[in-house]
Design an enzyme around this catalytic site. Structure first.
Site, PDB file in Angstrom:
ATOM      1  CG  HIS A 155     -41.663  16.262  11.211  1.00 18.22           C
ATOM      2  ND1 HIS A 155     -42.421  15.180  10.839  1.00 18.22           N
ATOM      3  CD2 HIS A 155     -40.701  16.376  10.264  1.00 18.22           C
ATOM      4  CE1 HIS A 155     -41.946  14.657   9.718  1.00 18.22           C
ATOM      5  NE2 HIS A 155     -40.887  15.362   9.347  1.00 18.22           N
ATOM      6  CB  SER A 210     -42.704  10.368   7.723  1.00 17.83           C
ATOM      7  OG  SER A 210     -42.706  11.643   8.306  1.00 17.83           O
TER       8      SER A 210
END
Ligand code: PNS
Length: 161
Positions: free
Chosen positions: A17, A128
């Site tokens: 990210h 994640s």
């Protein structure tokens, strides 16, 4: 001012990210990282915790802000006057879902474009969920998340054997 919104679950924010956020910050005057609700996922961290983690790892990028919104992304983009939605693409497997969201958001708010940035090769496998799984088994996640948030993630996710 050319504003972009970079939405996601960020549960938690990863180096993948961060790479996309950093590159987006060079393309736009302002990037708003938006912690949003993905109805298909159950979050491990509260939205406030996710915002805090993002702020901790982006504090040195001057044109990046973090916000949270639990409504439609298209409404938020319209409200802020953003011209683009930035998403990272890891592999072909991401594409169908992202393409569907891009077309839907375009229909809901035609004035914004979805811009896809391809991930760095070393982050292709990173997500994640993978980070959370490794952390929950006590594995080393230091290659996957920024150092500032390592402790918070481990403390929350490590299983008590
Ligand atoms: O990181 P994720 O989970 O892939 O991000 C998906 C997210 C949160 C950006 C997406 O679910 C979203 O935009 N949620 C907000 C609600 C919305 O606008 N849904 C319609 C999008 S087509």
């Amino acid at each position: 001012m050319r504003i972009a919104v970079c939405p996601g679950s960020f549960d938690p924010v990863t180096l993948g990210h961060l790479d996309i956020i950093l590159r987006a910050s060079k393309l736009f005057d302002k990037v708003i990282i938006l912690v949003s609700v993905n109805p298909g996922k159950t979050a491990s961290f509260t939205s406030e915790e996710r915002v805090e983690m993002i702020r901790a790892v982006t504090s040195d990028i001057p044109n990046v802000e973090t916000d949270v919104f639990d409504g439609l992304l298209a409404d938020y983009v319209k409200k802020t006057g953003a011209i683009a939605i930035v998403k990272g693409l890891r592999a072909v497997s991401d594409f169908e879902y992202e393409f569907q969201m891009a077309l839907t958001n375009k229909k809901l708010y035609p004035d914004a474009e979805t811009v896809f940035l391809t991930t760095k090769a070393e982050n292709m496998y990173l997500s994640s969920s993978v980070v959370k799984q490794i952390a929950s088994f006590g594995g080393d996640i230091s290659h996957f998340v920024p150092p500032q948030i390592l402790g918070v993630i481990k403390k929350r996710l490590i299983k008590n054997y």
